[in-house]
Design a protein around this motif. Structure first.
Motif, PDB file in Angstrom:
ATOM      1  N   GLU A 352      27.329 -21.765 -15.945  1.00  0.00           N
ATOM      2  CA  GLU A 352      27.615 -22.836 -16.898  1.00  0.00           C
ATOM      3  C   GLU A 352      26.697 -22.712 -18.122  1.00  0.00           C
ATOM      4  N   PRO A 353      27.085 -23.291 -19.257  1.00  0.00           N
ATOM      5  CA  PRO A 353      26.250 -23.194 -20.467  1.00  0.00           C
ATOM      6  C   PRO A 353      24.829 -23.723 -20.297  1.00  0.00           C
ATOM      7  N   VAL A 354      24.590 -24.590 -19.305  1.00  0.00           N
ATOM      8  CA  VAL A 354      23.225 -25.107 -19.107  1.00  0.00           C
ATOM      9  C   VAL A 354      22.241 -23.998 -18.768  1.00  0.00           C
ATOM     10  N   TRP A 355      22.745 -22.826 -18.386  1.00  0.00           N
ATOM     11  CA  TRP A 355      21.872 -21.707 -18.037  1.00  0.00           C
ATOM     12  C   TRP A 355      21.486 -20.882 -19.265  1.00  0.00           C
ATOM     13  N   GLY A 356      21.948 -21.271 -20.457  1.00  0.00           N
ATOM     14  CA  GLY A 356      21.572 -20.556 -21.670  1.00  0.00           C
ATOM     15  C   GLY A 356      22.619 -19.536 -22.081  1.00  0.00           C
ATOM     16  N   GLU A 357      22.205 -18.627 -22.941  1.00  0.00           N
ATOM     17  CA  GLU A 357      23.112 -17.610 -23.459  1.00  0.00           C
ATOM     18  C   GLU A 357      23.217 -16.431 -22.497  1.00  0.00           C
ATOM     19  N   LEU A 368      11.641 -20.245 -14.689  1.00  0.00           N
ATOM     20  CA  LEU A 368      10.336 -20.794 -15.041  1.00  0.00           C
ATOM     21  C   LEU A 368      10.372 -22.310 -14.833  1.00  0.00           C
ATOM     22  N   PRO A 369       9.280 -22.902 -14.358  1.00  0.00           N
ATOM     23  CA  PRO A 369       9.310 -24.333 -14.015  1.00  0.00           C
ATOM     24  C   PRO A 369       9.832 -25.231 -15.127  1.00  0.00           C
ATOM     25  N   GLU A 370       9.432 -24.970 -16.356  1.00  0.00           N
ATOM     26  CA  GLU A 370       9.868 -25.840 -17.447  1.00  0.00           C
ATOM     27  C   GLU A 370      11.365 -25.707 -17.707  1.00  0.00           C
ATOM     28  N   ARG A 371      11.922 -24.514 -17.483  1.00  0.00           N
ATOM     29  CA  ARG A 371      13.358 -24.342 -17.690  1.00  0.00           C
ATOM     30  C   ARG A 371      14.148 -24.946 -16.529  1.00  0.00           C
ATOM     31  N   VAL A 372      13.597 -24.900 -15.327  1.00  0.00           N
ATOM     32  CA  VAL A 372      14.243 -25.561 -14.192  1.00  0.00           C
ATOM     33  C   VAL A 372      14.308 -27.069 -14.436  1.00  0.00           C
ATOM     34  N   ARG A 373      13.204 -27.653 -14.904  1.00  0.00           N
ATOM     35  CA  ARG A 373      13.174 -29.101 -15.142  1.00  0.00           C
ATOM     36  C   ARG A 373      14.144 -29.516 -16.240  1.00  0.00           C
ATOM     37  N   ALA A 374      14.426 -28.622 -17.172  1.00  0.00           N
ATOM     38  CA  ALA A 374      15.311 -28.964 -18.292  1.00  0.00           C
ATOM     39  C   ALA A 374      16.785 -28.950 -17.910  1.00  0.00           C
ATOM     40  N   ARG A 375      17.109 -28.352 -16.791  1.00  0.00           N
ATOM     41  CA  ARG A 375      18.517 -28.277 -16.371  1.00  0.00           C
ATOM     42  C   ARG A 375      18.890 -29.456 -15.490  1.00  0.00           C
ATOM     43  N   PRO A 376      20.198 -29.794 -15.443  1.00  0.00           N
ATOM     44  CA  PRO A 376      20.654 -30.809 -14.483  1.00  0.00           C
ATOM     45  C   PRO A 376      20.266 -30.396 -13.065  1.00  0.00           C
ATOM     46  N   PRO A 377      19.889 -31.338 -12.212  1.00  0.00           N
ATOM     47  CA  PRO A 377      19.314 -30.987 -10.900  1.00  0.00           C
ATOM     48  C   PRO A 377      20.266 -30.296  -9.939  1.00  0.00           C
ATOM     49  N   HIS A 378      21.564 -30.384 -10.144  1.00  0.00           N
ATOM     50  CA  HIS A 378      22.497 -29.751  -9.209  1.00  0.00           C
ATOM     51  C   HIS A 378      23.169 -28.522  -9.823  1.00  0.00           C
ATOM     52  N   SER A 379      22.451 -27.853 -10.732  1.00  0.00           N
ATOM     53  CA  SER A 379      22.999 -26.643 -11.360  1.00  0.00           C
ATOM     54  C   SER A 379      22.926 -25.427 -10.447  1.00  0.00           C
ATOM     55  N   PHE A 380      22.060 -25.463  -9.444  1.00  0.00           N
ATOM     56  CA  PHE A 380      21.773 -24.292  -8.602  1.00  0.00           C
ATOM     57  C   PHE A 380      21.907 -24.717  -7.145  1.00  0.00           C
ATOM     58  N   LYS A 381      22.940 -24.204  -6.473  1.00  0.00           N
ATOM     59  CA  LYS A 381      23.250 -24.687  -5.118  1.00  0.00           C
ATOM     60  C   LYS A 381      23.580 -23.545  -4.153  1.00  0.00           C
ATOM     61  N   PRO A 382      22.785 -22.479  -4.089  1.00  0.00           N
ATOM     62  CA  PRO A 382      23.186 -21.343  -3.243  1.00  0.00           C
ATOM     63  C   PRO A 382      23.163 -21.646  -1.754  1.00  0.00           C
ATOM     64  N   PHE A 383      22.520 -22.745  -1.348  1.00  0.00           N
ATOM     65  CA  PHE A 383      22.433 -23.056   0.079  1.00  0.00           C
ATOM     66  C   PHE A 383      23.254 -24.282   0.464  1.00  0.00           C
TER      67      PHE A 383
END
Length: 443
Positions: A352-357, A368-383
């Motif tokens: 999704e675009p929230v992951w950047g270009e 990186l921690p600051e980039r993780v915090r900047a994204r919506p919390p449910h953007s990454f769900k591999p488990f």
């Protein structure tokens, strides 16, 4: 009334092995919600982080057991992966087995993982000397099978003493592939192949059950131990059949997914030598000589970002399915009937675009921690998500980090010049025929 989801013109993909990858590419145009057909199956895909966050609400939604898992229930029954929500054993087993993934338990597993890593490096030392090339997918399958067998159930498959896959692995792969084929192949092909496929599948299921039943019987007669199997035998809350289902679930799900995660990570490290060198430097800074200790794994923060980025691009399961508990409206726009399922398509969510270009590019610094915090919390769900998320997540991540760090500290890796990543898909994703050129680490 027409279905409100953005519906692609009805089509059936003849490329069964790339349906989820095709859908991922189409999500950019048709998402965040769209519907496709694969022969007799219909998938309503969800790819937007805000909608995925809604679906994570266990008060409104719950796990939906997808058809490919329903058809392998003769093997894994009401185990943690395939149990329906109304079946009580999954909750009983989940609560019982949580302590098996505590930090104290993981310290014990670490010792076994190090031993299996030693068998891997012995095997790769010979390959580096004699062939200069290793079969990564086969090697990672051996590692995961041995780790899960020994750490979870006190059983070794002798994987590194064999030149060919263990019959258990062959039978297990055939059962999972049969499950996938039986719900996706056209009806005419199913009638033509069905009897032979069903007979072969029955034979495989019976063999797998016999192997696990013998392991359980052997442990029942002696010391139960403190691993997964020991906890189940000591508890007296699961019947013998369900214990078998849980053992087979861990072997099937843990073996397939963790093996693929390690293989994808090694592919990306070989494809990006500058990133591999940074991982190696981090591992060397943690420990110059000797084996990595349990506490060392948590210090490998850059390696963890590498693993997460690999899981972002190729989560080892294509996604997970959720269904509405009651009539509801998803995202204030998409009406859902009670029991209606949707499928969270992870490779699309993770692009999704929230992951950047350039979301197809491999960039561990996305985590990186600051980039993780900047994204919506449910953007990454591999488990997965919610109450039915993967119980063995930390086990898998610890094992993956240990194996990758151990390999990079010992070898220089390179992709063969003619290799191009192809991804096979079924119940899980995995790289096709991944080999690496291997040499003992210089210096």
């Amino acid at each position: 009334m027409p279905h409100p989801f953005d519906r692609e013109p009805p089509m059936t993909s003849m490329l069964q092995s790339s349906f989820m990858q095709e859908s991922t590419r189409m999500a950019r145009e048709h998402g965040p919600v769209f519907t496709r057909r694969l022969f007799n199956l219909e998938f309503t895909f969800v790819t937007g982080a805000e909608l995925v966050a809604e679906l994570a609400d266990d008060n409104r939604f719950e796990k939906h057991v997808v058809p490919a898992l329903q058809v392998v229930r003769p093997l894994i029954g009401d185990g943690l992966l395939s149990a329906h929500n109304h079946e009580p054993n999954w909750r009983t087993a989940h609560e019982l087995l949580i302590p098996a993934f505590s930090q104290a338990a993981m310290r014990h597993y670490h010792t076994l993982m190090v031993e299996v890593c030693g068998r891997l490096t012995e095997s790769w030392d010979r390959s580096a000397r004699d062939l200069g090339r290793v079969d990564v997918t086969a090697s990672m399958a051996k590692v995961t099978l041995e780790v899960i067998g020994r750490a979870g159930f006190g059983y070794s498959f002798g994987s590194f003493e064999r030149d060919t896959p263990h019959p258990f692995v062959v039978a297990l792969d055939e059962v999972l592939n049969h499950g996938q084929r039986s719900v996706t192949i056209p009806a005419i092909a199913g009638r033509f192949l069905g009897k032979h496929m069903a007979e072969r599948n029955d034979e495989n299921v019976a063999y797998l059950r016999d192997v696990v039943d013998e392991v359980i019987a052997r442990r029942t007669r002696g010391d139960h131990g403190a691993d997964l199997l020991g906890l189940m035998l000591d508890s007296d809350v699961l019947d013998p059949v369900n214990i078998r289902y849980q053992v087979l679930t861990f072997l099937a799900a843990g073996h397939e997914t963790t093996s693929a995660a390690m293989s994808f990570t090694l592919y990306y490290l070989a494809a990006h030598p500058e990133i591999a060198e940074r991982v190696r430097a981090e591992a060397d800074s943690v420990l110059a000589v000797g084996e990595l200790e349990f506490a060392d794994i948590a210090k490998l923060r850059y390696l963890r970002r590498v693993i997460d980025e690999s899981l972002r691009l190729w989560p080892t399961a294509p996604g997970y399915s959720r269904k509405a508990k009651q009539d509801t409206v998803l995202g204030g726009r998409y009406p859902m009937k009670a029991g209606e399922p949707v499928f969270v398509l992870l490779p699309a969510l993770h692009r999704e675009p929230v992951w950047g270009e350039d979301t197809d590019a491999f960039d561990p610094d996305r985590f990186l921690p600051e980039r993780v915090r900047a994204r919506p919390p449910h953007s990454f769900k591999p488990f997965g998500t919610g109450l039915r998320a993967c119980i063995g997540r930390q086990f898998a991540l610890h094992q993956t980090a240990l194996v990758i760090a151990s390999v990079l500290r010992r070898y220089d890796l390179a992709l063969p010049a003619d290799y191009r990543l192809e991804v096979a898909e079924g119940i899980t994703f995995g790289p096709v025929d991944l080999t690496l050129d291997l040499s003992a680490r210089r210096g």
